[in-house]
Scaffold this active site. Structure first.
Site, PDB file in Angstrom:
ATOM      1  N   SER A 133       0.846  -1.192   0.000  1.00  0.00           N
ATOM      2  CA  SER A 133       0.000   0.000   0.000  1.00  0.00           C
ATOM      3  C   SER A 133       0.877   1.237   0.000  1.00  0.00           C
ATOM      4  O   SER A 133       2.064   1.176   0.365  1.00  0.00           O
ATOM      5  CB  SER A 133      -0.896  -0.010   1.249  1.00  0.00           C
ATOM      6  OG  SER A 133      -1.513   1.250   1.447  1.00  0.00           O
ATOM      7  N   TYR A 146      -1.751  -0.328  10.495  1.00  0.00           N
ATOM      8  CA  TYR A 146      -1.811  -0.717   9.085  1.00  0.00           C
ATOM      9  C   TYR A 146      -0.495  -0.373   8.381  1.00  0.00           C
ATOM     10  O   TYR A 146       0.041  -1.182   7.622  1.00  0.00           O
ATOM     11  CB  TYR A 146      -2.982  -0.008   8.403  1.00  0.00           C
ATOM     12  CG  TYR A 146      -3.253  -0.454   6.986  1.00  0.00           C
ATOM     13  CD1 TYR A 146      -3.882  -1.666   6.721  1.00  0.00           C
ATOM     14  CD2 TYR A 146      -2.880   0.345   5.908  1.00  0.00           C
ATOM     15  CE1 TYR A 146      -4.128  -2.074   5.424  1.00  0.00           C
ATOM     16  CE2 TYR A 146      -3.121  -0.060   4.598  1.00  0.00           C
ATOM     17  CZ  TYR A 146      -3.750  -1.260   4.366  1.00  0.00           C
ATOM     18  OH  TYR A 146      -3.998  -1.664   3.072  1.00  0.00           O
TER      19      TYR A 146
END
Length: 265
Positions: A133, A146
């Protein structure tokens, strides 16, 4: 004297190979890389029961790959299997697997990087794809856990790439994918202040880019392309200027409206 000659020779070889690699990279900026054929290749997809995993399965089905589908959601995975067959796949295998449980992984297919890599090394053939990501490239307010996991994924994939390079395994490729927020529901409620530069991405568009990067054997794929420029700026700008840029782009407030993925009733 012989030691100096060896050092000079080593330096010249290094400079020659470096120049060649730079010229090769510049050529492929202007001319698209040839796409490899994955018909008949075994493609294992984790999280194939929905979202990007399902879309990737359908794309590789159309390319004639042999699909191995893993997901903790049996029903969703079986739906993907049927959709892949309808898309043209002749060999599809679906398995219920919780990839967070080591015993599940080994029970289902003796798999993961740890279990697959020896076979790849023995055959000097394979392609490792890490879906990370943009949150694995830069810290994001409200996404500490995350970001940590995505940074770890990139570090692990890069380390595996270096290990195969050190072993002179030229047939084992690596692709690391770092997209901005995608409309899969995972980041429901997240916003962007600059949709022209950092848009919330459509899943179909992201999957097309991922498949294309795999077929062209690209090492890194950042989506959108503006992320490449941001990473360059991050390496040269003072930290305070970088934070001001993040504030201007709305990165600091991106998670304020986050509601999370809606659960199916």
């Amino acid at each position: 004297m012989s030691s100096n000659l060896r050092s000079a020779r080593k330096l010249l070889v290094f400079l020659g190979k470096s120049l060649f690699s730079i010229l090769e990279a510049l050529i492929f900026v202007l001319i698209p890389r040839p796409r490899k054929n994955v018909a008949g290749e075994i493609v294992l997809i984790t999280g194939s029961g929905s979202g990007l995993g399902r879309l990737l399965a359908l794309h590789f089905a159309r390319l004639g790959s042999v699909l191995v589908l893993w997901d903790i959601n049996t029903e969703g995975n079986e739906e993907t299997l049927q959709m892949a067959q309808e898309a043209g796949a002749t060999r599809v295998h679906a398995y219920t697997c919780d990839c967070s449980r080591k015993e599940d992984v080994y029970r289902v297919a003796n798999q993961t990087y740890k279990a697959f890599l020896p076979a790849m090394i023995a055959n000097d053939h394979g392609h490792l794809v890490c879906i990370s990501s943009s949150a694995g490239l830069v810290g994001v307010n409200g996404l500490a856990d995350y970001c940590a996991s995505k940074y770890a994924a990139i570090g692990f994939a890069e380390s595996m790439f270096v290990e195969t390079f050190a072993l002179k395994q030229k047939g084992i490729k690596t692709t690391i994918v770092c997209p901005f927020f995608i409309k899969t529901g995972m980041f429901e409620g997240c916003t962007t202040k600059c949709p022209m530069l950092l848009p919330i991405l459509e899943p179909d568009y992201v999957v097309r880019k991922i498949v294309d990067a795999i077929l062209q054997e690209k090492m890194y794929l950042y989506i959108p392309k503006f992320l490449y420029f941001l990473m360059f700026l991050r390496s040269v700008l003072p930290i305070k200027t970088g934070l001001l840029l993040g504030d201007y782009l709305g990165v600091l407030e991106a998670m304020e409206g986050f509601t999370g993925q809606k659960k199916k009733v």
